[in-house]
Design a protein around this motif. Structure first.
Motif, PDB file in Angstrom:
ATOM      1  N   PHE A  61      32.756  35.299  28.706  1.00 63.40           N
ATOM      2  CA  PHE A  61      33.739  35.399  29.780  1.00 63.40           C
ATOM      3  C   PHE A  61      35.044  35.966  29.231  1.00 63.40           C
ATOM      4  CE2 PHE A  61      31.546  31.297  31.266  1.00 63.40           C
ATOM      5  CZ  PHE A  61      30.592  32.013  31.976  1.00 63.40           C
ATOM      6  N   ASP A  63      39.235  36.385  29.646  1.00 63.51           N
ATOM      7  CA  ASP A  63      40.271  35.456  30.093  1.00 63.51           C
ATOM      8  C   ASP A  63      40.592  35.634  31.580  1.00 63.51           C
ATOM      9  OD1 ASP A  63      41.405  37.951  29.715  1.00 63.51           O
ATOM     10  OD2 ASP A  63      43.286  37.194  28.918  1.00 63.51           O
ATOM     11  N   ILE A  66      37.940  33.871  33.677  1.00 63.91           N
ATOM     12  CA  ILE A  66      38.096  32.413  33.659  1.00 63.91           C
ATOM     13  C   ILE A  66      39.179  31.977  34.638  1.00 63.91           C
ATOM     14  CG2 ILE A  66      38.807  30.449  32.222  1.00 63.91           C
ATOM     15  CD1 ILE A  66      37.453  31.961  29.852  1.00 63.91           C
ATOM     16  N   LYS A  67      40.312  32.684  34.655  1.00 65.93           N
ATOM     17  CA  LYS A  67      41.405  32.350  35.585  1.00 65.93           C
ATOM     18  C   LYS A  67      40.948  32.503  37.030  1.00 65.93           C
ATOM     19  CE  LYS A  67      45.250  33.395  32.478  1.00 65.93           C
ATOM     20  NZ  LYS A  67      46.354  34.323  32.169  1.00 65.93           N
ATOM     21  N   ASN A  91      30.359  30.527  25.960  1.00 67.51           N
ATOM     22  CA  ASN A  91      30.100  29.959  27.283  1.00 67.51           C
ATOM     23  C   ASN A  91      29.648  28.497  27.197  1.00 67.51           C
ATOM     24  OD1 ASN A  91      30.731  32.487  28.101  1.00 67.51           O
ATOM     25  ND2 ASN A  91      28.724  33.025  28.903  1.00 67.51           N
ATOM     26  N   PHE A  94      32.566  26.291  27.075  1.00 71.27           N
ATOM     27  CA  PHE A  94      33.215  26.073  28.361  1.00 71.27           C
ATOM     28  C   PHE A  94      32.400  25.184  29.309  1.00 71.27           C
ATOM     29  CE2 PHE A  94      35.576  30.060  27.348  1.00 71.27           C
ATOM     30  CZ  PHE A  94      36.856  29.555  27.519  1.00 71.27           C
ATOM     31  N   PHE A  98      34.267  23.216  32.256  1.00 77.75           N
ATOM     32  CA  PHE A  98      34.156  23.766  33.617  1.00 77.75           C
ATOM     33  C   PHE A  98      33.599  22.728  34.595  1.00 77.75           C
ATOM     34  CE2 PHE A  98      33.824  28.639  32.719  1.00 77.75           C
ATOM     35  CZ  PHE A  98      35.188  28.672  32.540  1.00 77.75           C
TER      36      PHE A  98
END
Length: 458
Positions: A61, A63, A66-67, A91, A94, A98
């Motif tokens: 991903f 940045d 992700i935002k 990933n 995260f 997440f």
């Protein structure tokens, strides 16, 4: 809401009917105990909505992605399910983080397993959209929509086959928007090209990613070189070369063909720097685009394109040129969000591109908050990379408009790096951002002037 045909095993009722009865019972219970049932019920209903995003194998991903994901989940209260064909180490890092905010990462092995997993999701969520930020997965995402009875563009193969785009646009306008002819590569003759179109012309495959295998032909030598370099390709499109300024615009088209649009962005091609390739070296937000292209004209152009191609329930990345005669002509349309656009629109306008879908907002005429430029680093010629020019990069870091820099020395150092017409990608990014017009223009021109010196090659 998407209607589900599956039934509850205990009662024999459809899942949707069972769900409604459950919510009504909850509503009555909260009413008896004088709880703020309206806000709670609203929360329960919104959390039933879901967006599915599909990634390739081990694809990390960025940045800016992700935002965007966090914005979908936290601000819109929509579940986000991300499928990847094997999760990359980044990933996996995260995954647990997440999960706490309603974003779930899952793996899949092939299209069939992915379809089965999404079918199960349909029994839990109202799937708003199936998306991919990867051009090579557009066909798979559209095929999934169709198989799951989610509205989709009928002739979705046009998102990859540019020949189909030209045929549909010609049929709609009753004349070619761009003069184009399909041909077998080895049957191309310079004499026939001069007869059918004119010189210079563009030659490219009907299906390509970004500017891979695209070439500008001025003479017979160029044509023979193209036939030699790309003999593995069977068919190609020969098109008129469109002179003028390059732009792109991203918009969402719902199932009723309502269009929700973001502002257009300027794009600059390698030819501007006298490099024989078609990569976009910079995307920029600087000029007042409404004075360059009137909103009514751009909206009409987009609407006609959507009608011509019968686009439904899709994000569109639309690249076009404004000619020296002020005509708007399509270069290509693509059925996805172009990932880097998430960052550009957020930094320059303070907007989230996914809000075109989740909030049905039209943002065509929104004013920019900052000037912004995204430079993609490519080689000016296909040579071996000795190293990045760190001295020049330090000068760029010191510019008042400098925002960030990404380079990958461990991946590309001492490797042969190619132009995009051979299917190669950028090897770095430079971002500028500034509210001051004069300072931004000065810093922008410094990088543009030194662009060919960013890399040491041999």
């Amino acid at each position: 809401m998407f209607h589900i045909k599956k039934k509850n095993k205990k009662t024999g009722e459809s899942i949707n009917k069972y769900r409604k009865k459950y919510i009504l019972k909850m509503y009555f219970f909260l009413y008896l105990y004088n709880i703020d049932y309206i806000s709670i019920l609203s929360f329960l209903q919104t959390m039933q909505k879901c967006i599915v995003i599909i990634y390739q194998k081990n694809m990390p991903f960025h940045d800016y992605e992700i935002k965007a994901f966090i914005n979908i989940s936290m601000k819109n209260e929509i579940r986000l399910i991300i499928f990847s064909e094997t999760l990359s180490p980044q990933n996996l890092f995260f995954k647990e983080k997440f999960k706490k905010i309603g974003i779930f990462l899952q793996e899949y092995t092939d299209l069939e397993s992915l379809s089965n997993k999404i079918q199960k999701l349909q029994t839990i969520y109202d799937i708003l959209y199936i998306d991919t930020l990867t051009e090579s997965l557009i066909q798979q995402s559209c095929t999934l929509k169709k198989s799951l009875k989610i509205p989709v563009t009928p002739q979705y193969s046009l998102f990859q086959n540019k020949s189909e785009q030209r045929i549909l646009l010609e049929k709609y306008y009753k004349k070619p928007e761009v003069i184009s002819k399909a041909s077998k590569i080895q049957e191309l003759s310079f004499v026939n090209i001069k007869k059918d179109i004119w010189i210079p012309c563009i030659i490219k495959p009907p299906i390509w990613i970004e500017s891979s295998w695209v070439a500008l032909v001025y003479n017979k030598i160029d044509l023979e070189k193209y036939k030699e370099d790309f003999s593995h390709q069977t068919f190609c499109l020969v098109e008129e070369y469109i002179d003028g300024s390059m732009h792109s615009i991203d918009y969402f088209v719902d199932e009723k063909q309502n269009i929700y649009t973001s502002p257009p962005i300027e794009m600059y091609l390698a030819q501007n720097l006298e490099i024989n390739d078609f990569f976009v070296y910079c995307c920029k937000v600087f000029k007042n685009m409404q004075s360059e292209i009137p909103s009514w004209k751009l909206r009409t152009f987009i609407t006609d394109t959507v009608k011509a191609c019968c686009i439904k329930n899709s994000f569109i990345h639309h690249e076009f040129k404004q000619t020296t005669k002020w005509e708007l002509k399509t270069i290509e349309i693509n059925g996805r969000i172009w990932g880097r656009r998430l960052k550009i629109l957020r930094e320059a306008y303070g907007i989230e591109l996914y809000n075109l879908l989740t909030q049905k907002k039209d943002l065509l005429n929104i004013n920019k908050t900052h000037n912004f430029a995204a430079f993609a680093i490519y080689p000016p010629q296909p040579w071996i990379l000795i190293n990045y020019n760190y001295k020049l990069l330090e000068q760029i870091r010191a510019l008042p408009s400098f925002l960030s820099l990404k380079i990958f020395p461990e991946r590309y150092k001492n490797q042969k790096i190619w132009l995009t017409r051979y299917g190669f990608w950028n090897i770095g990014m430079i971002y500028l951002k500034n509210i001051n017009n004069e300072q931004f223009a000065e810093d922008y021109h410094f990088i543009e002037k030194n662009y060919k010196n960013l890399l040491f090659l041999r």
